[in-house]
Design a protein around this motif. Structure first.
Motif, PDB file in Angstrom:
ATOM      1  N   UNK A 121       0.835  -1.205   0.000  1.00  0.00           N
ATOM      2  CA  UNK A 121       0.000   0.000   0.000  1.00  0.00           C
ATOM      3  C   UNK A 121       0.866   1.250   0.000  1.00  0.00           C
ATOM      4  N   UNK A 122       1.951   1.197   0.768  1.00  0.00           N
ATOM      5  CA  UNK A 122       2.889   2.315   0.788  1.00  0.00           C
ATOM      6  C   UNK A 122       3.488   2.543  -0.599  1.00  0.00           C
ATOM      7  N   UNK A 123       3.803   1.456  -1.283  1.00  0.00           N
ATOM      8  CA  UNK A 123       4.345   1.566  -2.642  1.00  0.00           C
ATOM      9  C   UNK A 123       3.325   2.193  -3.578  1.00  0.00           C
ATOM     10  N   UNK A 124       2.064   1.782  -3.461  1.00  0.00           N
ATOM     11  CA  UNK A 124       1.006   2.343  -4.296  1.00  0.00           C
ATOM     12  C   UNK A 124       0.810   3.837  -4.033  1.00  0.00           C
ATOM     13  N   UNK A 125       0.828   4.223  -2.771  1.00  0.00           N
ATOM     14  CA  UNK A 125       0.503   5.594  -2.400  1.00  0.00           C
ATOM     15  C   UNK A 125       1.649   6.567  -2.631  1.00  0.00           C
ATOM     16  N   UNK A 126       2.875   6.106  -2.386  1.00  0.00           N
ATOM     17  CA  UNK A 126       4.007   7.038  -2.367  1.00  0.00           C
ATOM     18  C   UNK A 126       5.169   6.636  -3.262  1.00  0.00           C
ATOM     19  N   UNK A 127       5.180   5.383  -3.717  1.00  0.00           N
ATOM     20  CA  UNK A 127       6.330   4.900  -4.477  1.00  0.00           C
ATOM     21  C   UNK A 127       7.505   4.521  -3.603  1.00  0.00           C
ATOM     22  N   UNK A 128       7.345   4.567  -2.270  1.00  0.00           N
ATOM     23  CA  UNK A 128       8.431   4.233  -1.347  1.00  0.00           C
ATOM     24  C   UNK A 128       8.608   2.720  -1.282  1.00  0.00           C
ATOM     25  N   UNK A 129       9.847   2.252  -1.456  1.00  0.00           N
ATOM     26  CA  UNK A 129      10.188   0.845  -1.274  1.00  0.00           C
ATOM     27  C   UNK A 129      11.442   0.789  -0.393  1.00  0.00           C
ATOM     28  N   UNK A 130      11.304   0.450   0.877  1.00  0.00           N
ATOM     29  CA  UNK A 130      12.478   0.405   1.763  1.00  0.00           C
ATOM     30  C   UNK A 130      13.495  -0.630   1.276  1.00  0.00           C
ATOM     31  N   UNK A 131      14.756  -0.414   1.626  1.00  0.00           N
ATOM     32  CA  UNK A 131      15.799  -1.382   1.298  1.00  0.00           C
ATOM     33  C   UNK A 131      15.525  -2.710   2.000  1.00  0.00           C
ATOM     34  N   UNK A 132      16.063  -3.785   1.443  1.00  0.00           N
ATOM     35  CA  UNK A 132      15.704  -5.131   1.899  1.00  0.00           C
ATOM     36  C   UNK A 132      16.093  -5.408   3.352  1.00  0.00           C
ATOM     37  N   UNK A 133      17.336  -5.109   3.725  1.00  0.00           N
ATOM     38  CA  UNK A 133      17.789  -5.452   5.076  1.00  0.00           C
ATOM     39  C   UNK A 133      16.986  -4.699   6.144  1.00  0.00           C
ATOM     40  N   UNK A 134      16.824  -3.372   6.042  1.00  0.00           N
ATOM     41  CA  UNK A 134      15.987  -2.688   7.042  1.00  0.00           C
ATOM     42  C   UNK A 134      14.553  -3.217   7.071  1.00  0.00           C
ATOM     43  N   UNK A 135      14.021  -3.608   5.898  1.00  0.00           N
ATOM     44  CA  UNK A 135      12.657  -4.118   5.869  1.00  0.00           C
ATOM     45  C   UNK A 135      12.564  -5.472   6.561  1.00  0.00           C
TER      46      UNK A 135
END
Length: 615
Positions: A121-135
């Motif tokens: 949902x965050x990706x849909x709304x803002x285009x934000x994709x956190x880096x893999x390790x922090x996620x």
């Protein structure tokens, strides 16, 4: 399954200790082999596989499916084979399998509790994709916090109140039948064969290879038109996916026919009417669902929040139980389970370690203000308490209500911040799910005489496995926001979370007037159906549709709902006409279809990403 009669939370401590002392004498198995290296490794392996399967299914249908019983059956069958081949000598015991199931369930449910709703949902709304390790750390810390929240609740809800936790009870019964009566071979055989069929179907349908003479069609269109447009354009078709058939067989028949009703209402009535009025620009799935998402979200939110409100007694008992636990026990030195149960101090200690990490990640990954991140922390404990008791009484973890409830709170106190709105809901719903999941596992352990401390450690191993597996798999399956809301991955729950957040943060004034009208009607409809479910005469209740079924049908392709209805219908027929055969076949075959096709789907995605297959 109806909740059992509840014991008084104010029961005297001496009486509580007598009950627990009796369990300690008659049920607990001191010295039994439980959490071993092989149970941990097996649980992480099977849980990781089922996490992949659940991720694929979630993106397809919006549901996360239970994994514990399936993992226990597979582990039992696997170690039977290894014993027959003399690769292993020591028996894989029921308690060892139970510990393995705790690892597997924590890993397999990494897709639930808002995790795979919030991040897309965050990706849909803002285009934000956190880096893999922090996620990965984000998912693991939220899940671990849920595990520690369960500690102060376990003795009250499981030992004293003896809540049914139906899935935990079913897991214990399954383990007893497997290890004491050997009743596993048929179920394991059905599951493996169905998995192979699901994998073959997925390969023949999705693998575009030169040497393949043909590919199976993904859909079989229905031969009629609506509003002058072919039914297939309205997504009304027979789907070639066994995942959908299997998912339908695992849900209730009421949910199955409600989804068919919702698909007809949405794609045969509402969609064509809105297309004629210009509210839907063109008959393409993404355009259709951009409109129908709004009434679907309104119906789901109103019905789930009202259903949750009707459980106010469970909520009250939740807090009463916790207050009772924190009152000082008399004669604590005589506590019969002092060396067995997790010490209550583990909860504040774990919370003090994990809470700063959550706050830091909310600030650094998602730019949530410090004060808002801190406000979310007590909400996690509240949601964990409520989710755990409701799950114990009804076997339904109320994530669909608790997530939007957090969104409503932060929509009011932090208006306009869609990121904070989504990610705080991720925290609270994730903690609630994993707290309820551990208590469900602890229920099965309580019935089998397991050591609860070892089950807690088992869950933490599963949390790590699930976090490590789910993030790269998500990045592979969802390379961009365009994939979400497509016929490949409808991701209905993601669309609902994104829609609720957008509406709360940005308002609905910019929507087409017809969409605003549809939201109002759907909101009232959700309330009306929920009231009917509660107060209608018993003879009429089977004919009242499920609001969740209708709402979900409005944001998945109609072909999905048709396939799930077929699966639910066949399973219901088997349960009514051939109950013994159904008990042996419905769950393993359905689970096999889902696992086989989803894992092959992920394998094909990997082959496409590496250039071995073409898109």
């Amino acid at each position: 399954m109806a909740p059992r009669e509840q014991k008084d939370p104010q029961e005297k401590p001496e009486e509580q200790q007598h009950t627990e002392a009796q369990w300690f004498r008659e049920v607990y198995q001191p010295g039994a082999v439980q959490l071993t290296v092989r149970s941990i490794v097996t649980g992480m392996f099977l849980g990781g596989i089922m996490c992949l399967s659940n991720l694929y299914v979630f993106l397809k249908t919006g549901w996360s499916l239970g994994v514990t019983v399936t993992a226990c059956v597979l582990a039992f069958a696997m170690y039977r084979v290894l014993a027959a081949l003399r690769i292993t000598k020591r028996e894989f015991s029921a308690l060892e399998n139970n510990a393995m199931g705790s690892v597997a369930s924590a890993a397999g449910f990494m897709t639930g509790g808002g995790n795979m709703a919030a991040i897309p949902a965050l990706l849909l709304l803002t285009g934000i994709r956190p880096d893999s390790i922090p996620l990965m750390v984000w998912f693991a810390v939220i899940a671990a916090m849920g595990v520690f929240v369960a500690i102060p609740l376990k003795r009250q809800l499981v030992n004293i109140d003896k809540l049914p936790f139906p899935t935990g009870t079913a897991t214990a019964e399954t383990l007893k039948s497997l290890h004491h009566h050997g009743q596993s071979s048929n179920k394991a055989r059905y599951l493996i064969r169905a998995g192979a069929i699901g994998a073959v179907i997925a390969f023949l349908r999705d693998a575009k290879m030169r040497w393949l003479p043909f590919n199976l069609p993904a859909h079989f269109g229905l031969p009629f038109k609506l509003g002058g447009v072919a039914a297939e354009k309205w997504t009304l078709a027979f789907d070639g996916s066994l995942i959908l058939f299997g998912a339908g067989a695992l849900m209730s028949f009421k949910t199955g026919w409600s989804m068919l009703l919702g698909a007809i209402m949405n794609y045969a009535v509402l969609g064509p009417a809105m297309y004629a009025r210009g509210a839907i620009e063109s008959v393409v799935y993404k355009n259709i669902v951009q409109f129908t998402l709004w009434p679907a979200a309104a119906l789901l939110v109103s019905s789930n929040l009202l259903s949750f409100a009707f459980q106010w007694q469970s909520v009250a008992r939740s807090f009463s139980s916790v207050f009772a636990l924190f009152r000082k026990r008399k004669n604590e030195e005589d506590d019969p389970l002092a060396d067995v149960e997790c010490p209550t101090w583990w909860f504040p200690a774990g919370f003090l370690v994990l809470a700063p990490i959550v706050v830091f990640l909310m600030m650094s990954l998602f730019q949530v203000p410090l004060w808002a991140a801190i406000v979310a922390l007590p909400l996690t404990f509240v949601v964990g308490i409520v989710s755990s008791r409701v799950t114990g009484e009804t076997d339904i973890t109320p994530s669909k209500a608790m997530g939007p409830m957090t969104q409503l709170i932060f929509g009011a106190i932090l208006p306009g911040n869609v990121v904070a709105n989504v990610m705080t809901a991720n925290v609270t719903a994730g903690v609630g799910l994993h707290s309820a999941d551990l208590l469900t596992d602890l229920k099965s352990g309580y019935l089998l005489g397991a050591n609860p401390r070892k089950q807690l450690f088992a869950q933490l191993f599963g949390v790590v496995a699930g976090a490590v597996v789910v993030v790269p798999a998500y990045n592979l399956l969802v390379p961009s926001a365009e994939v979400l809301g497509s016929t490949q991955f409808p991701a209905p729950t993601v669309l609902v979370w994104a829609g609720v957040s957008r509406a709360l943060s940005l308002g609905i004034g910019g929507l087409h007037p017809a969409a605003r009208t549809a939201i109002g009607i759907a909101f009232v409809l959700g309330i009306a159906i929920t009231l009917l479910e509660r107060w209608a005469p018993a003879r009429l209740k089977p004919y009242i549709p499920s609001p969740s079924g209708i709402g979900m049908a409005m944001v998945v392709p109609g072909s999905n709902s048709i396939a799930m209805f077929i699966g639910a219908s066949i399973a219901e027929f088997m349960r009514r006409r051939h109950p013994r055969v159904a008990e042996q076949t419905v769950v393993p075959i359905s689970s096999g279809f889902i696992a086989g096709e989803s894992l092959m789907g992920i394998a094909i995605a990997i082959l496409i990403a590496t250039g071995v297959l073409s898109k």
